[in-house]
Design an enzyme around this catalytic site. Sequence first.
Site, PDB file in Angstrom:
ATOM      1  CE  LYS A   1      17.560  27.899  45.481  1.00 23.25           C
ATOM      2  NZ  LYS A   1      16.666  28.638  46.376  1.00 23.25           N
TER       3      LYS A   1
ATOM      4  NE  ARG B   1      38.715  38.222  43.643  1.00 20.42           N
ATOM      5  CZ  ARG B   1      39.908  37.805  44.068  1.00 20.42           C
ATOM      6  NH1 ARG B   1      40.142  36.518  44.227  1.00 20.42           N
ATOM      7  NH2 ARG B   1      40.855  38.668  44.340  1.00 20.42           N
TER       8      ARG B   1
ATOM      9  NE  ARG C   1      46.370  35.683  48.462  1.00 21.52           N
ATOM     10  CZ  ARG C   1      46.658  34.380  48.591  1.00 21.52           C
ATOM     11  NH1 ARG C   1      47.607  34.031  49.400  1.00 21.52           N
ATOM     12  NH2 ARG C   1      46.029  33.477  47.884  1.00 21.52           N
ATOM     13  CB  THR C   2      40.809  39.860  47.755  1.00 20.50           C
ATOM     14  OG1 THR C   2      42.005  39.669  46.997  1.00 20.50           O
ATOM     15  CG2 THR C   2      40.199  41.186  47.410  1.00 20.50           C
TER      16      THR C   2
ATOM     17  CG  HIS D   1      42.847  42.468  42.256  1.00 16.14           C
ATOM     18  ND1 HIS D   1      42.188  43.059  43.313  1.00 16.14           N
ATOM     19  CD2 HIS D   1      43.282  41.266  42.714  1.00 16.14           C
ATOM     20  CE1 HIS D   1      42.219  42.241  44.363  1.00 16.14           C
ATOM     21  NE2 HIS D   1      42.871  41.152  44.018  1.00 16.14           N
TER      22      HIS D   1
HETATM   23  N1   CP Z   1      45.806  38.589  45.474  1.00 15.72           N
HETATM   24  C1   CP Z   1      44.596  38.010  45.464  1.00 15.72           C
HETATM   25  O1   CP Z   1      43.654  38.504  44.824  1.00 15.72           O
HETATM   26  O2   CP Z   1      44.508  36.866  46.219  1.00 15.72           O
HETATM   27  P1   CP Z   1      43.144  36.087  46.490  1.00 15.72           P
HETATM   28  O3   CP Z   1      42.683  35.519  45.169  1.00 15.72           O
HETATM   29  O4   CP Z   1      43.474  35.022  47.504  1.00 15.72           O
HETATM   30  O5   CP Z   1      42.151  37.075  47.017  1.00 15.72           O
END
Ligand code: CP
Length: 302
Positions: free
Chosen positions: A82, A104, A54-55, A132
């Site tokens: 590497k 991320r 999603r993100t 998040h």
């Molecule tokens: N909600 C969320 O962070 O989903 P993803 O890990 O799929 O990005």
Amino acid sequence: MKDLIGIKELSRQNIEEILNTAKAFKEVLSRDIKKVPTLRGKTAINLFFEPSTRTRTSFELAEKRLSLDVLNFSISTSSVVKGETLYDTLKTIEAYNVDYIVIRHSSSGAAKFVAEHTPASVINAGDGTNEHPTQALLDAFSILEVKGRLDGLKIAIVGDIIHSRVARSNLYLLSKFDTDIRFVGPPTLLPEDAPDNVKIFYDLKKGIKDADVVMLLRIQLERQKGAFIPSLKEYFHVWGLKKEAFSYLKNDVIIMHPGPMNRGVEISTEVADSSRSIILRQVTNGIATRMAVIYLLTPKEA
Ligand code: CP
């Protein structure tokens, strides 16, 4: 602001500005032509050191709707495998003069580290168990759309709270509004040092029966060192939200989940696909919310 690292550092006014901007972008996204020329000529890179559905996809769509040029960085095919460090990866990307970095990473603090070492605007797309922020913002946006307010709501966050960056960002956000926040789950998955404004429930029914919003979390096995629950099957038996709960939940309760969800662990299929679930609305709202965040940040002149 140059970066969005966490909800903790935002004021209620900052959050309201982002949510209002997201509302305007959601209107744009309902048109035939969904793209705006706002950030034409600027570049964004999505650096995902952890998996995401999603993100990552909604950031890419948000960036493209804002007319940014977009680079997607795949760790598995990069020189990270590497042994290239985060710092050297960052400096390499910076040499391309990118304006926005979405990151991320499995380490709490990675987004802050990157922000401190680049003039680009950095957006935290999830760092370890820390924060998040865009998930909490899209959750707030979704609640506002359905309930019309955040103030005065009872919000139960259920499940693996100690390992959840989503729960942490939601706690910071909801605490800036006049909300009644509950953490609901087994003692092994709830923090021992929850803030004073949070009520703790070790009983699912008691924790959610008068809630306006029930936010479910997945069991984050990848972050659990040791056994926190006897088994996923037993977790579902005791803590999984099943359709029987509709007999005591409020008629207008909304069920949320940041995803990815595990049907048959924290949620049953009947609940996930019920009319009370707004899980796919959360996914949709990720685009407008992330457009708003990108739009409101200002990279430093390099
Ligand atoms: N909600 C969320 O962070 O989903 P993803 O890990 O799929 O990005």
